[in-house]
Scaffold this active site. Structure first.
Site, PDB file in Angstrom:
ATOM      1  N   PRO A  17       0.796  -1.225   0.000  1.00 34.38           N
ATOM      2  CA  PRO A  17       0.000   0.000   0.000  1.00 34.38           C
ATOM      3  C   PRO A  17       0.832   1.280   0.000  1.00 34.38           C
ATOM      4  O   PRO A  17       1.831   1.385   0.712  1.00 34.38           O
ATOM      5  CB  PRO A  17      -0.797  -0.093   1.307  1.00 34.38           C
ATOM      6  CG  PRO A  17      -0.905  -1.547   1.569  1.00 34.38           C
ATOM      7  CD  PRO A  17       0.370  -2.157   1.053  1.00 34.38           C
ATOM      8  N   ASN A  18       0.399   2.205  -0.817  1.00 36.19           N
ATOM      9  CA  ASN A  18       0.932   3.574  -0.917  1.00 36.19           C
ATOM     10  C   ASN A  18       2.271   3.693  -1.638  1.00 36.19           C
ATOM     11  O   ASN A  18       2.745   4.801  -1.886  1.00 36.19           O
ATOM     12  CB  ASN A  18       1.009   4.240   0.477  1.00 36.19           C
ATOM     13  CG  ASN A  18      -0.346   4.258   1.153  1.00 36.19           C
ATOM     14  OD1 ASN A  18      -1.319   4.710   0.546  1.00 36.19           O
ATOM     15  ND2 ASN A  18      -0.445   3.760   2.360  1.00 36.19           N
ATOM     16  N   ARG A  25       4.812  11.105  -2.791  1.00 35.39           N
ATOM     17  CA  ARG A  25       4.490  10.853  -1.391  1.00 35.39           C
ATOM     18  C   ARG A  25       5.676  11.189  -0.480  1.00 35.39           C
ATOM     19  O   ARG A  25       6.739  10.582  -0.606  1.00 35.39           O
ATOM     20  CB  ARG A  25       4.150   9.365  -1.252  1.00 35.39           C
ATOM     21  CG  ARG A  25       3.928   8.884   0.137  1.00 35.39           C
ATOM     22  CD  ARG A  25       3.976   7.365   0.209  1.00 35.39           C
ATOM     23  NE  ARG A  25       3.699   6.914   1.554  1.00 35.39           N
ATOM     24  CZ  ARG A  25       4.015   5.731   2.028  1.00 35.39           C
ATOM     25  NH1 ARG A  25       4.613   4.845   1.231  1.00 35.39           N
ATOM     26  NH2 ARG A  25       3.751   5.401   3.255  1.00 35.39           N
ATOM     27  N   TYR A  30      10.858   9.517   1.372  1.00 34.67           N
ATOM     28  CA  TYR A  30      10.953   8.410   0.404  1.00 34.67           C
ATOM     29  C   TYR A  30      11.667   8.782  -0.887  1.00 34.67           C
ATOM     30  O   TYR A  30      11.874   7.905  -1.739  1.00 34.67           O
ATOM     31  CB  TYR A  30       9.544   7.878   0.098  1.00 34.67           C
ATOM     32  CG  TYR A  30       8.841   7.325   1.324  1.00 34.67           C
ATOM     33  CD1 TYR A  30       9.354   6.216   1.987  1.00 34.67           C
ATOM     34  CD2 TYR A  30       7.690   7.924   1.832  1.00 34.67           C
ATOM     35  CE1 TYR A  30       8.732   5.712   3.128  1.00 34.67           C
ATOM     36  CE2 TYR A  30       7.052   7.427   2.964  1.00 34.67           C
ATOM     37  CZ  TYR A  30       7.586   6.319   3.612  1.00 34.67           C
ATOM     38  OH  TYR A  30       6.969   5.820   4.734  1.00 34.67           O
ATOM     39  N   ASN A  81       8.425  -5.170  -0.249  1.00 38.76           N
ATOM     40  CA  ASN A  81       8.215  -3.938   0.517  1.00 38.76           C
ATOM     41  C   ASN A  81       6.708  -3.830   0.696  1.00 38.76           C
ATOM     42  O   ASN A  81       6.000  -3.396  -0.213  1.00 38.76           O
ATOM     43  CB  ASN A  81       8.772  -2.707  -0.186  1.00 38.76           C
ATOM     44  CG  ASN A  81       8.633  -1.457   0.705  1.00 38.76           C
ATOM     45  OD1 ASN A  81       7.908  -1.476   1.710  1.00 38.76           O
ATOM     46  ND2 ASN A  81       9.320  -0.397   0.332  1.00 38.76           N
ATOM     47  N   ALA A  84       3.109  -0.249   5.171  1.00 41.49           N
ATOM     48  CA  ALA A  84       2.704  -0.356   6.575  1.00 41.49           C
ATOM     49  C   ALA A  84       2.187  -1.749   6.939  1.00 41.49           C
ATOM     50  O   ALA A  84       2.121  -2.088   8.133  1.00 41.49           O
ATOM     51  CB  ALA A  84       1.653   0.706   6.893  1.00 41.49           C
ATOM     52  N   GLU A 105      13.163  -8.658   2.739  1.00 41.08           N
ATOM     53  CA  GLU A 105      12.299  -7.513   3.075  1.00 41.08           C
ATOM     54  C   GLU A 105      13.069  -6.229   2.774  1.00 41.08           C
ATOM     55  O   GLU A 105      14.251  -6.124   3.116  1.00 41.08           O
ATOM     56  CB  GLU A 105      11.948  -7.588   4.567  1.00 41.08           C
ATOM     57  CG  GLU A 105      11.043  -6.471   5.033  1.00 41.08           C
ATOM     58  CD  GLU A 105      10.728  -6.547   6.540  1.00 41.08           C
ATOM     59  OE1 GLU A 105      11.362  -7.359   7.260  1.00 41.08           O
ATOM     60  OE2 GLU A 105       9.861  -5.779   6.968  1.00 41.08           O
ATOM     61  N   HIS A 107      12.863  -1.844   2.828  1.00 42.78           N
ATOM     62  CA  HIS A 107      12.222  -0.559   3.128  1.00 42.78           C
ATOM     63  C   HIS A 107      13.115   0.551   2.604  1.00 42.78           C
ATOM     64  O   HIS A 107      14.342   0.509   2.798  1.00 42.78           O
ATOM     65  CB  HIS A 107      12.032  -0.371   4.634  1.00 42.78           C
ATOM     66  CG  HIS A 107      11.125  -1.392   5.233  1.00 42.78           C
ATOM     67  ND1 HIS A 107       9.763  -1.363   5.063  1.00 42.78           N
ATOM     68  CD2 HIS A 107      11.400  -2.502   5.956  1.00 42.78           C
ATOM     69  CE1 HIS A 107       9.230  -2.404   5.672  1.00 42.78           C
ATOM     70  NE2 HIS A 107      10.195  -3.112   6.213  1.00 42.78           N
ATOM     71  N   ARG A 114      12.172   5.800  13.015  1.00 47.42           N
ATOM     72  CA  ARG A 114      10.954   6.603  12.832  1.00 47.42           C
ATOM     73  C   ARG A 114       9.967   6.374  13.986  1.00 47.42           C
ATOM     74  O   ARG A 114      10.396   6.058  15.090  1.00 47.42           O
ATOM     75  CB  ARG A 114      10.361   6.287  11.448  1.00 47.42           C
ATOM     76  CG  ARG A 114      11.329   6.626  10.300  1.00 47.42           C
ATOM     77  CD  ARG A 114      10.736   6.300   8.949  1.00 47.42           C
ATOM     78  NE  ARG A 114       9.533   7.081   8.707  1.00 47.42           N
ATOM     79  CZ  ARG A 114       8.641   6.808   7.747  1.00 47.42           C
ATOM     80  NH1 ARG A 114       8.850   5.760   6.946  1.00 47.42           N
ATOM     81  NH2 ARG A 114       7.584   7.559   7.578  1.00 47.42           N
TER      82      ARG A 114
HETATM   83  C1  DQA Z   1       8.164   1.710   4.075  1.00 47.11           C
HETATM   84  C2  DQA Z   1       8.177   1.952   5.582  1.00 47.11           C
HETATM   85  C3  DQA Z   1       6.808   1.717   6.175  1.00 47.11           C
HETATM   86  O1  DQA Z   1       6.825   2.006   7.572  1.00 47.11           O
HETATM   87  C4  DQA Z   1       5.788   2.621   5.527  1.00 47.11           C
HETATM   88  O2  DQA Z   1       4.493   2.353   6.027  1.00 47.11           O
HETATM   89  C5  DQA Z   1       5.805   2.555   4.046  1.00 47.11           C
HETATM   90  C6  DQA Z   1       7.096   2.527   3.373  1.00 47.11           C
HETATM   91  C7  DQA Z   1       9.518   2.062   3.430  1.00 47.11           C
HETATM   92  O3  DQA Z   1       9.753   1.621   2.304  1.00 47.11           O
HETATM   93  O4  DQA Z   1      10.305   2.791   4.019  1.00 47.11           O
HETATM   94  O5  DQA Z   1       4.772   2.597   3.385  1.00 47.11           O
HETATM   95  O6  DQA Z   1       7.912   0.331   3.845  1.00 47.11           O
END
Ligand code: DQA
Length: 158
Positions: A17-18, A25, A30, A81, A84, A105, A107, A114
């Protein structure tokens, strides 16, 4: 070091998501690169390592779980990735636990530095390792890790 599914040279990158909003964003966290930019860089890195990259992006937890199910026995590794969902999704955790290949994994940011709710990943325990805090470079590093874990000749020479 574990070497699993060495014959399966396809890697599936899952974006949760996102992440489709990358570029727009919260760029101070990011960066300005889009998800497409990251996928292109990871694809290129994979090509150098003898790996083929597929990519799926979804805002939906169920879609991502379905993708993990379909990946079983078909791809050698998952690079994940999950946004959240990394901090909340025991369902995705269980799907990854049932995947027999390599799981990395990723990020972009460093969640450990954070907000407290980001400090724990429920996916970490079913991943071979986590790459966090290096921005888009993390996707390329993940491909190197996958190649090494799958026993890539190309990676061994680097
Ligand atoms: C993320 C870190 C997560 O905490 C966050 O919710 C994201 C992006 C990252 O790539 O840094 O959506 O996965």
């Amino acid at each position: 070091m574990t070497v699993r599914a060495p014959g399966l040279r396809t890697v599936l990158l899952l974006s949760g998501p996102n992440l489709s909003l990358l570029g727009d964003r919260e760029p101070e966290i990011y960066g300005r690169s889009t998800l497409e930019d990251h996928v292109r860089a990871a694809t290129e890195q994979g090509r150098r390592l003898g790996l083929t990259l597929e990519h799926t992006c979804s805002e939906d937890e169920g879609d991502l779980i379905g993708e993990v199910h379909r990946a079983r026995g078909r791809v050698g590794a998952l690079v994940v990735n999950a946004g959240a969902l990394s901090h909340t999704s025991w369902s995705l955790h269980d799907a990854l636990a049932a995947f027999e290949g390599v799981v990395v994994e990723v990020h972009l940011s460093n969640p450990a530095g954070r907000e407290p709710f980001r400090h724990h990943s429920v996916l970490a325990s079913v991943s071979d390792g986590t790459i966090a805090g290096f921005g888009g470079l993390g996707y390329e590093l993940a491909m190197v890790a996958v190649a090494r874990l799958l026993g890539s000749d190309e990676a061994e020479r680097e």
